[in-house]
Motif scaffolding. Sequence first.
Motif, PDB file in Angstrom:
ATOM      1  N   ASP A  30       0.830  -1.201   0.000  1.00 18.70           N
ATOM      2  CA  ASP A  30       0.000   0.000   0.000  1.00 18.70           C
ATOM      3  C   ASP A  30       0.867   1.253   0.000  1.00 18.70           C
ATOM      4  N   SER A  33       2.101   1.998  -3.431  1.00 14.39           N
ATOM      5  CA  SER A  33       1.041   2.576  -4.252  1.00 14.39           C
ATOM      6  C   SER A  33       0.884   4.067  -3.983  1.00 14.39           C
ATOM      7  N   GLN A  56     -12.246  11.136  -9.699  1.00 13.92           N
ATOM      8  CA  GLN A  56     -12.551  10.498  -8.412  1.00 13.92           C
ATOM      9  C   GLN A  56     -11.750   9.207  -8.261  1.00 13.92           C
ATOM     10  N   ARG A  57     -11.742   8.404  -9.302  1.00 16.28           N
ATOM     11  CA  ARG A  57     -11.014   7.131  -9.278  1.00 16.28           C
ATOM     12  C   ARG A  57      -9.505   7.373  -9.140  1.00 16.28           C
ATOM     13  N   ARG A  60      -8.877   8.563  -5.430  1.00 12.90           N
ATOM     14  CA  ARG A  60      -9.190   7.581  -4.385  1.00 12.90           C
ATOM     15  C   ARG A  60      -8.456   6.258  -4.557  1.00 12.90           C
ATOM     16  N   GLU A  61      -8.346   5.777  -5.793  1.00 12.26           N
ATOM     17  CA  GLU A  61      -7.762   4.457  -6.028  1.00 12.26           C
ATOM     18  C   GLU A  61      -6.287   4.514  -6.402  1.00 12.26           C
ATOM     19  N   ASN A  62      -5.909   5.537  -7.164  1.00 14.82           N
ATOM     20  CA  ASN A  62      -4.515   5.644  -7.614  1.00 14.82           C
ATOM     21  C   ASN A  62      -3.697   6.617  -6.777  1.00 14.82           C
ATOM     22  N   HIS A  63      -4.348   7.319  -5.858  1.00 12.43           N
ATOM     23  CA  HIS A  63      -3.663   8.180  -4.883  1.00 12.43           C
ATOM     24  C   HIS A  63      -2.811   9.256  -5.541  1.00 12.43           C
ATOM     25  N   HIS A 335      -8.351   6.512 -18.113  1.00 10.81           N
ATOM     26  CA  HIS A 335      -7.681   5.651 -17.130  1.00 10.81           C
ATOM     27  C   HIS A 335      -6.165   5.888 -17.106  1.00 10.81           C
ATOM     28  N   GLY A 338      -4.312   5.233 -13.624  1.00 12.36           N
ATOM     29  CA  GLY A 338      -4.147   3.819 -13.289  1.00 12.36           C
ATOM     30  C   GLY A 338      -3.152   3.129 -14.201  1.00 12.36           C
TER      31      GLY A 338
END
Length: 382
Positions: A30, A33, A56-57, A60-63, A335, A338
């Motif tokens: 983590d 990431s 948002q993604r 939140r997900e890729n920081h 994307h 990501g």
Amino acid sequence: MMQLKLTVLLLGALLLPPSIAAAGGSHAADSLSIKIGQMLMVGFRGTTAASSPDIQRAIRENHIGGVVLFDYDVPSRSRPRNIVSPEQLAHLTRDLQALSQTPLLIAIDQEGGKVSRLKESAGFPPSVTAEYLGSVNNPDTTTTAARRTARTLRSLHITMNLAPVVDLNTNPRNPVIGLLGRSFSAEADRVTRNAALTLDAFEKEGVLGTLKHFPGHGSSTTDSHLDFTDVSASWSPDELLPYRRLIADGFSGAIMTAHVFNATLDPRYPATLSKPTVTGLLRNELGFRGVVLSDDMQMKAIADHYGLEEAIALAINAGVDILVFANNTSKYEPHIAGKAAKIIRSLVKKGTISQQQIDASFIRVTTLKKQLLPTSQKVRNQ
């Protein structure tokens, strides 16, 4: 090596969420990431955070560590992209910051004049070009203009201006610098004085400034947005003088690279991908200790000549700390955050990029972000 690990731990404790602040142990994956995400600055479509699942993604997900805002969407040739009005933009930036678990760099190109994302027609204050300020060459005039810009950005919760430009106006017919009035002057002393005044005004208003485009784009005859740009025959060492003097005076904020090819400095790679240029010249010779941002990695000077994985590996190994994917050239990639993060993780796993390189960039990025913390929090963490 021990000192590097200790610094990563301390900065992680300051800026990372508590559950993943550790640099090792059970949260190591983590943590990696997060560190990779902090090396990404991404552009997106949407005038509200709620209407932009892409960003948002990415947050939140890729920081991701930062976003970059635009008023015009190049792929669709349409407005608006992110900016409609002062009120709308303030809501957008506040909501973006709320999505992030770490301080988010919210960046914009608000140089003044033609390169202004905040247009007077949309209700933002008027601005003047760097060329005008350099021609007047009056400290009060430059300070007033920079202060007005910084206060506008601060009121909009924009934390980073991708300015001032410190390219020398050595080619007034330059399509991307001279013809747009982006340079203060052809004289290094005048550029340095006005850039220093601008940076000082930004700092006093709590906005991060960014010098660009290293090691000099002012002599080019072509636009690196559109094609390979070779300045080998036109570039002069004088173009380094503003950087040399500002760094010597203590500047340690952010510097953006140019995608120009300069065989004088590196016979193989353009500046953004060049270790001799970024690490050898900027860091080792000029002594810069701050954050190095790439110019947009999707510009054609890079994208048309290098694969994405190759370009990412070269840039990070060259010494670039933040890869900018403005997502605003010939196509929009929802994307991209990501995709880039996955590539970087794979390159670390393969040993193409070292963990030490990631940690070093993480330290520089989080040190820069520490400037955005409230004064009381800075004091508590010292």
